[in-house]
Design a protein around this motif. Structure first.
Motif, PDB file in Angstrom:
ATOM      1  N   SER A 274      13.976  -5.655  79.905  1.00  0.00           N
ATOM      2  CA  SER A 274      13.105  -6.333  78.944  1.00  0.00           C
ATOM      3  C   SER A 274      11.935  -5.415  78.625  1.00  0.00           C
ATOM      4  O   SER A 274      11.382  -4.767  79.505  1.00  0.00           O
ATOM      5  CB  SER A 274      12.653  -7.698  79.462  1.00  0.00           C
ATOM      6  OG  SER A 274      11.868  -7.561  80.601  1.00  0.00           O
ATOM      7  N   CYS A 275      11.604  -5.330  77.355  1.00  0.00           N
ATOM      8  CA  CYS A 275      10.526  -4.461  76.876  1.00  0.00           C
ATOM      9  C   CYS A 275       9.233  -4.828  77.600  1.00  0.00           C
ATOM     10  O   CYS A 275       8.865  -6.000  77.642  1.00  0.00           O
ATOM     11  CB  CYS A 275      10.377  -4.642  75.368  1.00  0.00           C
ATOM     12  SG  CYS A 275       8.896  -3.886  74.685  1.00  0.00           S
ATOM     13  N   TYR A 276       8.559  -3.834  78.173  1.00  0.00           N
ATOM     14  CA  TYR A 276       7.354  -4.151  78.956  1.00  0.00           C
ATOM     15  C   TYR A 276       6.238  -4.662  78.058  1.00  0.00           C
ATOM     16  O   TYR A 276       5.311  -5.303  78.507  1.00  0.00           O
ATOM     17  CB  TYR A 276       6.882  -2.935  79.746  1.00  0.00           C
ATOM     18  CG  TYR A 276       6.088  -1.933  78.946  1.00  0.00           C
ATOM     19  CD1 TYR A 276       6.736  -0.949  78.213  1.00  0.00           C
ATOM     20  CD2 TYR A 276       4.697  -1.987  78.923  1.00  0.00           C
ATOM     21  CE1 TYR A 276       6.027  -0.044  77.462  1.00  0.00           C
ATOM     22  CE2 TYR A 276       3.982  -1.068  78.171  1.00  0.00           C
ATOM     23  CZ  TYR A 276       4.643  -0.101  77.445  1.00  0.00           C
ATOM     24  OH  TYR A 276       3.936   0.785  76.708  1.00  0.00           O
ATOM     25  N   ASN A 277       6.358  -4.382  76.787  1.00  0.00           N
ATOM     26  CA  ASN A 277       5.296  -4.748  75.868  1.00  0.00           C
ATOM     27  C   ASN A 277       5.445  -6.164  75.320  1.00  0.00           C
ATOM     28  O   ASN A 277       4.493  -6.922  75.267  1.00  0.00           O
ATOM     29  CB  ASN A 277       5.268  -3.721  74.732  1.00  0.00           C
ATOM     30  CG  ASN A 277       4.128  -3.956  73.790  1.00  0.00           C
ATOM     31  OD1 ASN A 277       3.079  -4.451  74.189  1.00  0.00           O
ATOM     32  ND2 ASN A 277       4.332  -3.632  72.537  1.00  0.00           N
ATOM     33  N   CYS A 278       6.677  -6.526  74.923  1.00  0.00           N
ATOM     34  CA  CYS A 278       6.835  -7.837  74.271  1.00  0.00           C
ATOM     35  C   CYS A 278       7.897  -8.699  74.939  1.00  0.00           C
ATOM     36  O   CYS A 278       8.168  -9.795  74.477  1.00  0.00           O
ATOM     37  CB  CYS A 278       7.152  -7.664  72.791  1.00  0.00           C
ATOM     38  SG  CYS A 278       8.822  -7.080  72.468  1.00  0.00           S
ATOM     39  N   SER A 279       8.522  -8.200  76.018  1.00  0.00           N
ATOM     40  CA  SER A 279       9.535  -8.947  76.785  1.00  0.00           C
ATOM     41  C   SER A 279      10.835  -9.206  76.028  1.00  0.00           C
ATOM     42  O   SER A 279      11.669  -9.989  76.473  1.00  0.00           O
ATOM     43  CB  SER A 279       8.983 -10.283  77.314  1.00  0.00           C
ATOM     44  OG  SER A 279       7.889 -10.047  78.161  1.00  0.00           O
ATOM     45  N   ASN A 280      11.021  -8.561  74.892  1.00  0.00           N
ATOM     46  CA  ASN A 280      12.291  -8.626  74.174  1.00  0.00           C
ATOM     47  C   ASN A 280      13.332  -7.847  74.990  1.00  0.00           C
ATOM     48  O   ASN A 280      13.014  -6.826  75.578  1.00  0.00           O
ATOM     49  CB  ASN A 280      12.064  -7.970  72.801  1.00  0.00           C
ATOM     50  CG  ASN A 280      13.307  -7.953  71.949  1.00  0.00           C
ATOM     51  OD1 ASN A 280      14.108  -8.877  72.020  1.00  0.00           O
ATOM     52  ND2 ASN A 280      13.448  -6.901  71.155  1.00  0.00           N
ATOM     53  N   LEU A 281      14.580  -8.322  75.038  1.00  0.00           N
ATOM     54  CA  LEU A 281      15.597  -7.578  75.784  1.00  0.00           C
ATOM     55  C   LEU A 281      16.122  -6.408  74.952  1.00  0.00           C
ATOM     56  O   LEU A 281      16.477  -6.567  73.792  1.00  0.00           O
ATOM     57  CB  LEU A 281      16.757  -8.498  76.174  1.00  0.00           C
ATOM     58  CG  LEU A 281      16.473  -9.506  77.280  1.00  0.00           C
ATOM     59  CD1 LEU A 281      17.733 -10.273  77.625  1.00  0.00           C
ATOM     60  CD2 LEU A 281      15.911  -8.840  78.524  1.00  0.00           C
ATOM     61  N   ARG A 287      14.016   2.491  71.711  1.00  0.00           N
ATOM     62  CA  ARG A 287      12.835   1.822  71.189  1.00  0.00           C
ATOM     63  C   ARG A 287      13.089   0.329  71.103  1.00  0.00           C
ATOM     64  O   ARG A 287      14.206  -0.091  70.839  1.00  0.00           O
ATOM     65  CB  ARG A 287      12.525   2.339  69.786  1.00  0.00           C
ATOM     66  CG  ARG A 287      11.679   3.560  69.795  1.00  0.00           C
ATOM     67  CD  ARG A 287      11.367   4.020  68.389  1.00  0.00           C
ATOM     68  NE  ARG A 287      10.467   5.155  68.468  1.00  0.00           N
ATOM     69  CZ  ARG A 287       9.159   5.032  68.611  1.00  0.00           C
ATOM     70  NH1 ARG A 287       8.600   3.857  68.615  1.00  0.00           N
ATOM     71  NH2 ARG A 287       8.399   6.104  68.722  1.00  0.00           N
ATOM     72  N   CYS A 288      12.029  -0.440  71.312  1.00  0.00           N
ATOM     73  CA  CYS A 288      12.176  -1.889  71.215  1.00  0.00           C
ATOM     74  C   CYS A 288      12.415  -2.266  69.754  1.00  0.00           C
ATOM     75  O   CYS A 288      11.701  -1.828  68.865  1.00  0.00           O
ATOM     76  CB  CYS A 288      10.925  -2.579  71.741  1.00  0.00           C
ATOM     77  SG  CYS A 288      10.949  -4.347  71.495  1.00  0.00           S
ATOM     78  N   THR A 289      13.425  -3.104  69.540  1.00  0.00           N
ATOM     79  CA  THR A 289      13.758  -3.500  68.169  1.00  0.00           C
ATOM     80  C   THR A 289      12.723  -4.464  67.600  1.00  0.00           C
ATOM     81  O   THR A 289      12.644  -4.665  66.399  1.00  0.00           O
ATOM     82  CB  THR A 289      15.135  -4.188  68.148  1.00  0.00           C
ATOM     83  OG1 THR A 289      15.166  -5.142  69.225  1.00  0.00           O
ATOM     84  CG2 THR A 289      16.251  -3.190  68.339  1.00  0.00           C
ATOM     85  N   GLU A 290      11.941  -5.074  68.484  1.00  0.00           N
ATOM     86  CA  GLU A 290      10.982  -6.075  68.027  1.00  0.00           C
ATOM     87  C   GLU A 290       9.594  -5.456  67.780  1.00  0.00           C
ATOM     88  O   GLU A 290       9.001  -5.643  66.745  1.00  0.00           O
ATOM     89  CB  GLU A 290      10.890  -7.186  69.073  1.00  0.00           C
ATOM     90  CG  GLU A 290      10.041  -8.350  68.686  1.00  0.00           C
ATOM     91  CD  GLU A 290      10.709  -9.232  67.643  1.00  0.00           C
ATOM     92  OE1 GLU A 290      11.893  -9.550  67.806  1.00  0.00           O
ATOM     93  OE2 GLU A 290      10.034  -9.587  66.665  1.00  0.00           O
ATOM     94  N   CYS A 291       9.106  -4.691  68.756  1.00  0.00           N
ATOM     95  CA  CYS A 291       7.719  -4.215  68.646  1.00  0.00           C
ATOM     96  C   CYS A 291       7.647  -2.696  68.489  1.00  0.00           C
ATOM     97  O   CYS A 291       6.560  -2.141  68.384  1.00  0.00           O
ATOM     98  CB  CYS A 291       6.900  -4.662  69.852  1.00  0.00           C
ATOM     99  SG  CYS A 291       7.321  -3.799  71.369  1.00  0.00           S
ATOM    100  N   ASP A 292       8.786  -2.010  68.494  1.00  0.00           N
ATOM    101  CA  ASP A 292       8.842  -0.583  68.213  1.00  0.00           C
ATOM    102  C   ASP A 292       8.155   0.295  69.265  1.00  0.00           C
ATOM    103  O   ASP A 292       7.733   1.401  68.982  1.00  0.00           O
ATOM    104  CB  ASP A 292       8.249  -0.314  66.829  1.00  0.00           C
ATOM    105  CG  ASP A 292       8.866   0.939  66.211  1.00  0.00           C
ATOM    106  OD1 ASP A 292      10.062   1.176  66.469  1.00  0.00           O
ATOM    107  OD2 ASP A 292       8.152   1.666  65.500  1.00  0.00           O
TER     108      ASP A 292
HETATM  109 ZN   LIG Z   1       8.960  -4.746  72.571  1.00  0.00          ZN
END
Ligand SMILES: [Zn+2]
Ligand SMILES: [Zn+2]
Ligand SMILES: [Zn+2]
Length: 317
Positions: A274-281, A287-292
């Motif tokens: 899970s992305c440490y920044n926004c918890s998106n998997l 790169r996180c698809t949600e928060c980049d």
């Molecule tokens: Zn993220």
């Protein structure tokens, strides 16, 4: 992560400290501006109500208050609906208490309005407790090992304390406004108001801090209303790439001991984290698809330690 962190490229921890400090500053500015008895700047008297507006201190009071709320919103963004409940409860209690003490002699309708406002405030807190405990039990159902860490005993007790101190605070405020003595004012109603306001600010921070710290790993922070969520609760042990149920692996942070998870898929041979920044998997290394935000290794959500999977201690518990 909030807007400030993104703009200034801060890590999460620094951003959180800055936001707490800023919100405290704005809170004090607003409190002091509202406290200045004779105001700063010229006076404007609103006809009808007879309320006085000071050209400098009144805007400072309002803007300081709004900025303080904005900082708190950024700080506790993952659970901000609870912040809105809390704000509503605060203003309802304040209005109810002021009406009760100021309109005391003007008939029972005011009395009744005050009681209704206070009951509304209590129901806001009731919803808040319900929401927080529902979320908690969803997390504990999916990840039973988190039960102990998510004990919220003293948290629920702080909510009635919050209402009580708000009532006391606005009791002092009413006495100050009416310029009269009452029980327990000892000629110091203004000081009583200031001190209780500061206590309220502290309590509010704790009420928001606890669930935010405890839940943030499990609730995805998103700026949009997405139908499909991909957080640890909705997709337990699922590979992000192929959606198969895969093997959960646990690691302990070498710096602070916080446990983080990855899900290793044998078919795709890749870890989902899970992305440490926004918890998106997301997939490890992408790169996180949600928060980049770049997620090269695993980043500790508590202490911001960054390391490849081999640098994390494997937790077999
Ligand atoms: Zn993220
Ligand atoms: Zn897979
Ligand atoms: Zn750590």
């Amino acid at each position: 992560m909030g807007v400030i962190g993104k703009q200034l490229n801060l890590d999460r921890k620094t951003e959180e400290i800055i936001l707490v400090a800023l919100s405290a500053c704005f809170f004090l500015i607003s409190l002091i501006a509202g406290y200045k008895e004779n105001g700063i700047g010229g006076d404007l008297v609103i006809p009808m109500i007879g309320m006085e507006i000071h050209l400098i201190s009144t805007p400072m009071w309002i803007i300081g208050g709004l900025l303080c709320i904005m900082c708190l919103q950024q700080r506790y963004h993952s659970i901000w609906t609870n912040g809105i409940w809390l704000l509503a409860a605060y203003f309802l209690t304040a209005m109810g208490t002021i009406l009760f003490f100021v309109m005391y002699d003007f008939g029972y309708w005011w009395y009744l309005t005050a009681v209704v406002l206070l009951l509304l405030a209590l129901s806001m807190l009731y919803w808040m407790i319900l929401e927080v405990y529902t979320l908690r039990s969803r997390i504990v159902d999916a990840y039973p090992e988190e039960e102990e860490r998510m004990e919220m005993g003293e948290w629920a007790l702080l909510l009635p304390a919050f209402i009580l101190i708000t009532i006391i605070s606005y009791y002092y405020y009413s006495k100050w406004f009416l310029n009269e003595e009452g029980w327990f004012t000892f000629g110091m109603a203004t000081n009583g108001y200031l001190i209780t306001q500061i206590i309220i600010f502290g309590i509010v921070n704790y009420i928001m801090y606890r669930p935010h710290e405890v839940f943030k790993k499990y609730i995805q922070e998103t700026e949009y209303d997405r139908v499909e969520t991909t957080n640890l609760l909705d997709k337990k042990n699922q590979c992000v790439k192929c959606n198969n149920i895969a093997e959960e692996r646990r690691y302990d942070c070498p710096e602070c001991g916080e446990m983080e998870r990855s899900v290793f898929c044998n078919i795709c041979e890749i870890h989902s984290i899970s992305c440490y920044n926004c918890s998106n998997l997301i997939l490890l290394g992408e790169r996180c698809t949600e928060c980049d935000v770049e997620n090269e290794g695993i980043t500790c959500i508590r202490c911001s330690f960054k390391g490849g999977i081999r640098e994390w201690a494997v937790n077999n518990g």
